[in-house]
Design an enzyme around this catalytic site. Structure first.
Site, PDB file in Angstrom:
ATOM      1  N   ARG A 298       0.852  -1.111   0.047  1.00 52.20           N
ATOM      2  CA  ARG A 298      -0.218  -0.061   0.005  1.00 52.20           C
ATOM      3  C   ARG A 298       0.756   1.173  -0.073  1.00 52.20           C
ATOM      4  O   ARG A 298       0.416   2.251  -0.909  1.00 52.20           O
ATOM      5  CB  ARG A 298      -0.974  -0.070   1.314  1.00 52.20           C
ATOM      6  CG  ARG A 298      -1.999  -1.187   0.961  1.00 52.20           C
ATOM      7  CD  ARG A 298      -3.148  -1.120   2.133  1.00 52.20           C
ATOM      8  NE  ARG A 298      -3.838  -0.122   1.784  1.00 52.20           N
ATOM      9  CZ  ARG A 298      -4.024   1.179   2.425  1.00 52.20           C
ATOM     10  NH1 ARG A 298      -3.225   1.385   3.539  1.00 52.20           N
ATOM     11  NH2 ARG A 298      -4.972   2.206   2.107  1.00 52.20           N
ATOM     12  N   CYS A 329      14.755  -4.439  -4.129  1.00 55.78           N
ATOM     13  CA  CYS A 329      15.639  -3.318  -5.262  1.00 55.78           C
ATOM     14  C   CYS A 329      14.826  -2.462  -5.872  1.00 55.78           C
ATOM     15  O   CYS A 329      14.574  -2.509  -7.362  1.00 55.78           O
ATOM     16  CB  CYS A 329      16.386  -4.524  -6.171  1.00 55.78           C
ATOM     17  SG  CYS A 329      17.470  -5.869  -5.223  1.00 55.78           S
TER      18      CYS A 329
END
Ligand SMILES: *Cc1c(COP(=O)(O)O)cnc(C)c1O
Length: 402
Positions: A298, A329
């Protein structure tokens, strides 16, 4: 405060904890708001679909709003009554429609004219009549994040009023379709009563017209979308919310269906994560933790704010500006951005709050990360309700052809 330290030691992190007693409380407060009329609460499975959550809600008498046949089967597996299951969604596949008709659920919620013809064709092949409702898009601004607004003409959901009328007339004359419901769902995390009120008035007016045309609609489905407090949002009065719906309906005899997702489970959930490192550059301070956007999407997806707590922090220590970030990453991998937090040490525990809805269900295996453990608290006792995934689980479906 719940004993999060103990839970994090017992189950390791990242770890989702859901307080089921709170789910019970929320379910009953909403049910209570609707008590003046016949009503069914159909929990929106996508908010948190763990089988134990569904089972718990089924025992409270809840029905279920599903958006895939997978969710329908999950609800049935959890012991849901089939006549309390609704199947919504803009893109149902033939096999999903077929199974839903065969399972004889309460109704399929149709979202386009073309879908209606498809459902009719499949019902005909099965020689079965199927109950349907139509999702009507009232074109009302829910005043929420654009990604979770669903009741505007620019959104893909439902059909406009004119098309809905045409569809009801068609369905009412079809041997294979039985129109029993009318539905709207204008968005999520709505913190004002007005958009709900406006939508109820528009759709109740359409309902009146349908009843006048002898189309016997039995269910007035107001969707979900009731907002919760993540930071300092003022939430709506449930009483006022229900009263507005009742007023819009007047003396029309229908059962009110409400489809709360976030409201029932959002504030009951916590994501527990441990600090790995801290680092600083000339511009920013980063608290790097072991949970990431694959566990709770979220913040990355909507820029959503989740309140948090650093356990065991020296209360008098000075707080400074930082981001709480995960190991993934991606620069978009953060759980909190530009917040104030004390200095942390390796293994400090951070509790991310209000993570019970659209948390685990939106999680993924990105970066070959195994998904978090889920634990329920019932009467203050902890119960494991989903094991941590293993690498074997992740690789199980991959085929080595080289
Ligand atoms: C997602 C959804 C809900 C639940 O929304 P919340 O904001 O979590 O209450 C209800 N009904 C439908 C059709 C949905 O798609």
């Amino acid at each position: 405060m719940l004993n999060f330290q103990e839970l994090s030691q017992k189950y390791d992190t990242p770890l989702y904890v859901y307080n089921f007693d709170e789910i019970d409380k929320n379910y009953n407060s909403l049910k209570q708001a609707f008590r003046a009329r016949k009503s069914i609460l159909c929990y929106a499975v996508k908010a948190n679909s763990n089988l134990s959550v569904l089972k718990y809600l089924a025992k409270l008498g809840s029905g279920f709003d599903c958006v895939s046949i997978g969710e329908v089967k999950r609800a049935l597996t959890a012991g849901a009554q089939k006549y309390k299951i609704i199947f919504s969604g803009v893109g149902k596949k033939d096999n999903e429609i077929k199974e839903a008709i065969e399972k004889d659920i309460l109704m399929l919620n149709l979202e386009s004219e073309e879908e209606m013809y498809r459902v009719e064709m499949i019902a005909k092949e099965l020689k079965l009549q199927t109950r349907i409702s139509i999702r009507v898009n009232p074109n009302i601004d829910p005043k929420t994040h654009p990604y979770i607004s669903t009741g505007l003409s620019e959104n893909k959901f439902g059909v406009d009023i004119k098309s809905a009328k045409k569809m009801y007339l068609y369905a009412n004359n079809s041997k294979y379709l039985n129109p029993v419901g009318i539905h709207f769902h204008i968005g999520s995390q709505i913190t004002q009563t007005l958009p709900f009120k406006e939508a109820s008035i528009v759709i109740a007016d359409l309902l009146k017209g349908l009843k006048a045309a002898n189309i016997d609609i039995k269910f007035f489905d107001v969707g979900g979308g009731i907002g919760i407090t993540y930071k300092d949002e003022k939430t709506i009065s449930l009483y006022e919310y229900a009263q507005n719906i009742f007023e819009a309906l007047g003396n029309q005899d229908v059962t009110v269906v409400c489809e709360p997702g976030r409201f029932l489970v959002g504030n009951c959930g916590y994501l527990l994560t441990k600090v790995l490192y801290e680092k600083k550059n000339e511009k920013k301070r980063f608290v790097i933790v072991d949970a990431a956007m694959n566990d709770l999407l979220r913040p990355s997806l909507y820029g959503a704010y989740h309140d948090f707590e650093l356990l065991g922090a020296n209360e008098s220590a000075e707080k400074s500006l930082a981001d709480i970030v995960g190991p993934i990453c991606e620069s978009g991998d953060f759980l909190a951005k530009d917040i104030y937090i004390q200095e942390t040490k390796h293994d400090d525990l951070i509790i991310i709050k209000s993570a019970g809805a659209y948390g685990f269900t939106m999680s993924s295996n990105y970066n070959t990360r195994t998904r978090a453990v889920e634990v329920a608290l019932i009467n203050k006792e902890d119960r494991l309700i989903r094991k941590r995934e293993t690498l074997e689980d992740l690789l199980a479906l991959e085929i080595d052809f080289i």
